[in-house]
Design an enzyme around this catalytic site. Structure first.
Site, mmCIF file in Angstrom:
data_model
loop_
_atom_site.group_PDB
_atom_site.id
_atom_site.type_symbol
_atom_site.label_atom_id
_atom_site.label_comp_id
_atom_site.label_asym_id
_atom_site.label_seq_id
_atom_site.Cartn_x
_atom_site.Cartn_y
_atom_site.Cartn_z
ATOM 1 N N CYS A 89 0.822 -1.207 0.000
ATOM 2 C CA CYS A 89 0.000 0.000 0.000
ATOM 3 C C CYS A 89 0.864 1.269 0.000
ATOM 4 O O CYS A 89 1.461 1.584 -1.019
ATOM 5 C CB CYS A 89 -1.002 -0.048 1.148
ATOM 6 S SG CYS A 89 -2.427 1.010 0.834
ATOM 7 N N HIS A 188 -3.028 -5.322 1.734
ATOM 8 C CA HIS A 188 -2.348 -5.550 3.019
ATOM 9 C C HIS A 188 -2.408 -7.020 3.440
ATOM 10 O O HIS A 188 -3.211 -7.370 4.309
ATOM 11 C CB HIS A 188 -3.048 -4.750 4.123
ATOM 12 C CG HIS A 188 -2.919 -3.270 3.990
ATOM 13 N ND1 HIS A 188 -1.902 -2.545 4.567
ATOM 14 C CD2 HIS A 188 -3.695 -2.368 3.351
ATOM 15 C CE1 HIS A 188 -2.042 -1.269 4.298
ATOM 16 N NE2 HIS A 188 -3.131 -1.137 3.559
ATOM 17 N N GLU A 190 -0.571 -8.458 5.386
ATOM 18 C CA GLU A 190 -0.141 -8.552 6.788
ATOM 19 C C GLU A 190 -1.316 -8.537 7.766
ATOM 20 O O GLU A 190 -1.137 -8.852 8.941
ATOM 21 C CB GLU A 190 0.871 -7.442 7.127
ATOM 22 C CG GLU A 190 0.316 -6.018 7.214
ATOM 23 C CD GLU A 190 0.183 -5.320 5.862
ATOM 24 O OE1 GLU A 190 0.309 -6.000 4.817
ATOM 25 O OE2 GLU A 190 -0.064 -4.103 5.860
HETATM 26 N N1 GLN Z 1 -3.592 6.306 1.062
HETATM 27 C C1 GLN Z 1 -2.346 6.024 1.708
HETATM 28 C C2 GLN Z 1 -1.209 6.825 1.121
HETATM 29 O O1 GLN Z 1 -1.388 7.631 0.307
HETATM 30 C C3 GLN Z 1 -2.005 4.542 1.659
HETATM 31 C C4 GLN Z 1 -2.979 3.770 2.500
HETATM 32 C C5 GLN Z 1 -2.431 2.544 3.129
HETATM 33 O O2 GLN Z 1 -1.217 2.307 3.194
HETATM 34 N N2 GLN Z 1 -3.330 1.754 3.668
HETATM 35 O O3 GLN Z 1 -0.102 6.629 1.491
#
Ligand code: GLN
Length: 213
Positions: A89, A188, A190
């Protein structure tokens, strides 16, 4: 001394970038995969790991902290030298070579030749879960949890697409990629207890350590 020269390939030292985000979940997953996870906040800690996980969180906050903690250039250098890395992410955003819809002062690491759009699903829905097929993982689909997630809009030559969104308004969007020793997912793993993506990464790290050692 380069830590990778003294590492037991069976139990590589995998750093988790611990500036912001869901650090503990990655540490727990890595432990369960037989790696030796350590927190990385300083250049000396980064220098001592065989590989690095960049957790989910807020990419612009992590970007700022990378500069404050003087980790940005050392991390770029280790990635250029071939250190294995995995970003989930926000970590995927940081590993990109180009980021859309971010702050003008946000930095990224160019670990994978790809263009990533930040908060890409946001216009449709902030967070959702789906089952998706993941290349290289054979025991059924992976439950993917997306939280204000990015997607990948362009990949360069040599980047392997490992997973796409199977259905719905975002069907076909690229959400997992690999280039060389660097892996990234929009979602994710994890948080689900399914260790297969972390196992895949630890396998990549073991192979890289064995090559060097
Ligand atoms: N929207 C977040 C960002 O811009 C990422 C979200 C996440 O890691 N769950 O970094």
């Amino acid at each position: 001394m380069n830590a990778s020269l003294v590492t037991d390939p069976a139990r590589p030292t995998v750093g988790v970038l611990a500036l912001q985000g869901d650090v503990r979940e990655h540490v727990a997953a890595l432990q369960r995969c037989g790696a030796d996870p350590v927190l990385v906040r300083r250049p000396a800690e980064l220098a001592a790991v065989d590989a690095l996980v960049l957790p989910g969180g807020e990419s612009t906050a992590i970007s700022k902290l990378l500069e404050v903690f003087e980790l940005l250039e050392p991390l770029r250098a280790r990635l250029r030298d071939g250190m294995p890395a995995y970003g989930s992410c926000a970590g995927m955003i940081l590993l990109a070579s180009e980021v859309l819809d971010t702050r003008p002062d946000a930095r990224h690491l160019s670990g994978i030749d790809m263009t990533v759009r930040r908060n890409a699903f946001g216009r449709q829905v902030d967070s959702f879960e789906t089952d998706l097929d993941f290349a290289g993982l054979d025991d059924g689909p992976v439950r993917a949890v997306f939280i204000r997630a990015p997607w990948v809009e362009r990949v360069g030559d040599g980047v392997q697409v490992l997973a796409t969104v199977p259905s719905g308004p975002s069907a076909g969007r690229v959400v997992a990629v690999r280039q060389g020793h660097v892996l990234a997912t929009s979602f994710h793993p994890e948080v689900t207890g399914d260790l297969r993506v972390h196992r895949m990464f630890v396998g990549m790290v073991r192979a890289a350590v064995a090559e060097v050692g």
